[in-house]
Scaffold this motif. Structure first.
Motif, short mmCIF file in Angstrom:
data_model
loop_
_atom_site.label_atom_id
_atom_site.label_comp_id
_atom_site.label_asym_id
_atom_site.label_seq_id
_atom_site.Cartn_x
_atom_site.Cartn_y
_atom_site.Cartn_z
N ARG A 59 0.84 -1.20 0.00
CA ARG A 59 0.00 0.00 0.00
C ARG A 59 0.87 1.26 0.00
NH1 ARG A 59 -2.55 3.54 3.67
NH2 ARG A 59 -4.61 4.18 2.92
N VAL A 60 0.47 2.23 -0.83
CA VAL A 60 1.15 3.52 -0.89
C VAL A 60 0.09 4.58 -0.62
CG1 VAL A 60 2.49 5.11 -2.32
CG2 VAL A 60 2.76 2.64 -2.62
N SER A 61 0.40 5.54 0.24
CA SER A 61 -0.57 6.59 0.55
C SER A 61 0.13 7.91 0.82
CB SER A 61 -1.44 6.20 1.75
OG SER A 61 -0.64 6.06 2.91
N PHE A 62 -0.65 8.97 0.75
CA PHE A 62 -0.18 10.31 1.09
C PHE A 62 -1.06 10.86 2.19
CE2 PHE A 62 -0.92 14.88 0.71
CZ PHE A 62 0.36 15.34 0.99
N VAL B 231 -3.36 13.92 -12.68
CA VAL B 231 -4.81 13.74 -12.57
C VAL B 231 -5.27 14.20 -11.18
CG1 VAL B 231 -6.70 12.05 -12.61
CG2 VAL B 231 -4.75 11.79 -14.17
N GLU B 232 -6.30 15.03 -11.15
CA GLU B 232 -6.80 15.53 -9.87
C GLU B 232 -7.41 14.39 -9.06
OE1 GLU B 232 -10.44 18.29 -8.54
OE2 GLU B 232 -9.01 19.30 -9.89
N LYS B 233 -6.91 14.25 -7.82
CA LYS B 233 -7.40 13.21 -6.91
C LYS B 233 -8.06 13.78 -5.66
CE LYS B 233 -6.10 9.70 -9.34
NZ LYS B 233 -7.07 8.78 -9.93
N PHE B 234 -7.80 15.06 -5.39
CA PHE B 234 -8.38 15.69 -4.20
C PHE B 234 -8.50 17.18 -4.45
CE2 PHE B 234 -8.05 17.92 -0.16
CZ PHE B 234 -8.92 17.22 0.64
N ARG B 235 -9.63 17.75 -4.01
CA ARG B 235 -9.83 19.21 -4.08
C ARG B 235 -10.72 19.62 -2.92
NH1 ARG B 235 -10.30 23.53 -8.12
NH2 ARG B 235 -9.46 22.06 -9.62
N VAL C 260 -8.56 29.82 1.01
CA VAL C 260 -7.65 29.09 0.14
C VAL C 260 -8.28 27.79 -0.32
CG1 VAL C 260 -5.57 30.12 1.15
CG2 VAL C 260 -6.47 27.98 2.08
N ALA C 261 -7.72 27.26 -1.40
CA ALA C 261 -8.13 25.96 -1.92
C ALA C 261 -6.90 25.09 -2.05
CB ALA C 261 -8.81 26.11 -3.28
N VAL C 262 -7.07 23.79 -1.89
CA VAL C 262 -5.99 22.84 -2.05
C VAL C 262 -6.39 21.81 -3.11
CG1 VAL C 262 -6.81 21.39 -0.14
CG2 VAL C 262 -4.44 21.25 -0.85
N ILE C 263 -5.43 21.46 -3.94
CA ILE C 263 -5.63 20.47 -5.00
C ILE C 263 -4.45 19.52 -4.95
CG2 ILE C 263 -5.92 20.10 -7.48
CD1 ILE C 263 -6.73 23.15 -7.58
N VAL C 264 -4.72 18.22 -5.07
CA VAL C 264 -3.66 17.22 -5.12
C VAL C 264 -3.80 16.47 -6.44
CG1 VAL C 264 -2.63 15.18 -4.05
CG2 VAL C 264 -3.62 16.98 -2.61
N LEU C 265 -2.71 16.43 -7.20
CA LEU C 265 -2.67 15.70 -8.47
C LEU C 265 -1.76 14.49 -8.30
CD1 LEU C 265 -1.99 18.65 -10.96
CD2 LEU C 265 -4.20 17.82 -10.16
N VAL C 266 -2.16 13.38 -8.90
CA VAL C 266 -1.32 12.19 -8.97
C VAL C 266 -1.11 11.89 -10.44
CG1 VAL C 266 -1.10 9.74 -8.38
CG2 VAL C 266 -2.22 11.31 -6.77
N ASP C 267 0.13 11.96 -10.88
CA ASP C 267 0.47 11.79 -12.30
C ASP C 267 -0.37 12.71 -13.17
OD1 ASP C 267 2.49 9.96 -11.77
OD2 ASP C 267 1.16 8.24 -11.94
N PHE D 65 4.35 10.90 -9.98
CA PHE D 65 4.39 12.31 -9.61
C PHE D 65 3.24 12.66 -8.68
CE2 PHE D 65 6.37 12.00 -13.77
CZ PHE D 65 7.58 12.62 -13.54
N LEU D 66 3.57 13.34 -7.59
CA LEU D 66 2.58 13.86 -6.64
C LEU D 66 2.75 15.37 -6.62
CD1 LEU D 66 0.49 13.28 -4.37
CD2 LEU D 66 2.42 13.24 -2.79
N THR D 67 1.68 16.09 -6.96
CA THR D 67 1.74 17.55 -7.05
C THR D 67 0.77 18.14 -6.03
OG1 THR D 67 2.18 17.35 -9.42
CG2 THR D 67 1.53 19.52 -8.59
N LEU D 68 1.28 19.02 -5.16
CA LEU D 68 0.46 19.70 -4.16
C LEU D 68 0.30 21.15 -4.60
CD1 LEU D 68 2.22 18.39 -0.93
CD2 LEU D 68 0.33 17.36 -2.20
N ILE D 69 -0.95 21.61 -4.67
CA ILE D 69 -1.25 22.97 -5.13
C ILE D 69 -2.05 23.68 -4.05
CG2 ILE D 69 -2.43 24.36 -6.87
CD1 ILE D 69 -2.13 21.85 -8.74
N MET D 70 -1.63 24.90 -3.72
CA MET D 70 -2.38 25.76 -2.80
C MET D 70 -2.66 27.05 -3.56
SD MET D 70 -3.50 26.05 0.44
CE MET D 70 -2.56 24.82 1.33
N THR D 71 -3.92 27.47 -3.59
CA THR D 71 -4.30 28.68 -4.31
C THR D 71 -5.45 29.36 -3.59
OG1 THR D 71 -4.88 29.53 -6.51
CG2 THR D 71 -5.90 27.45 -5.84
N ASN D 72 -5.85 30.54 -4.05
CA ASN D 72 -7.00 31.18 -3.40
C ASN D 72 -8.27 30.57 -3.97
OD1 ASN D 72 -8.36 32.88 -5.45
ND2 ASN D 72 -6.43 33.96 -5.53
N SER D 73 -9.36 30.70 -3.25
CA SER D 73 -10.61 30.08 -3.71
C SER D 73 -11.76 31.07 -3.78
CB SER D 73 -11.01 28.90 -2.81
OG SER D 73 -11.34 29.33 -1.52
#
Length: 90
Positions: free
Chosen positions: A8-11, A35-39, A26-33, A60-68
């Protein structure tokens, strides 16, 4: 992301807003390769726990923080305690 044979692999992590004044979210978005997996949007003066299972072959795991709310006034977002958990294969 680390390669090899894993079980098992998790973040896990926490996305939070730490502004000292009122206003702004703020808004948070998590991309895996790519593809959006969490918002989660509308985080204002609180935190959001993130717990995602990841495919073992993810690269690839991408963490995005932006305004909402369309304004950059008093947006102070951050990620705390970000961890990729790798469990051994059975």
């Amino acid at each position: 992301m680390p390669s090899g044979s894993h079980g098992r692999v998790s973040f896990t992590g926490v996305a939070a807003d730490s502004r000292l004044q009122t206003g702004g979210t703020v808004a948070v978005i998590v991309l895996v390769d790519g593809v959006e997996k969490f918002r989660q949007s509308g985080i204002a003066n609180n935190e959001q726990v993130i717990d995602l299972s990841l495919p073992p072959d993810a690269r690839f795991l991408t963490l995005i923080m932006t305004n909402s709310d369309g304004s950059n006034t008093n947006d102070h977002g951050f990620f705390a305690d970000p961890f990729v958990h790798l469990e051994p294969a059975a």
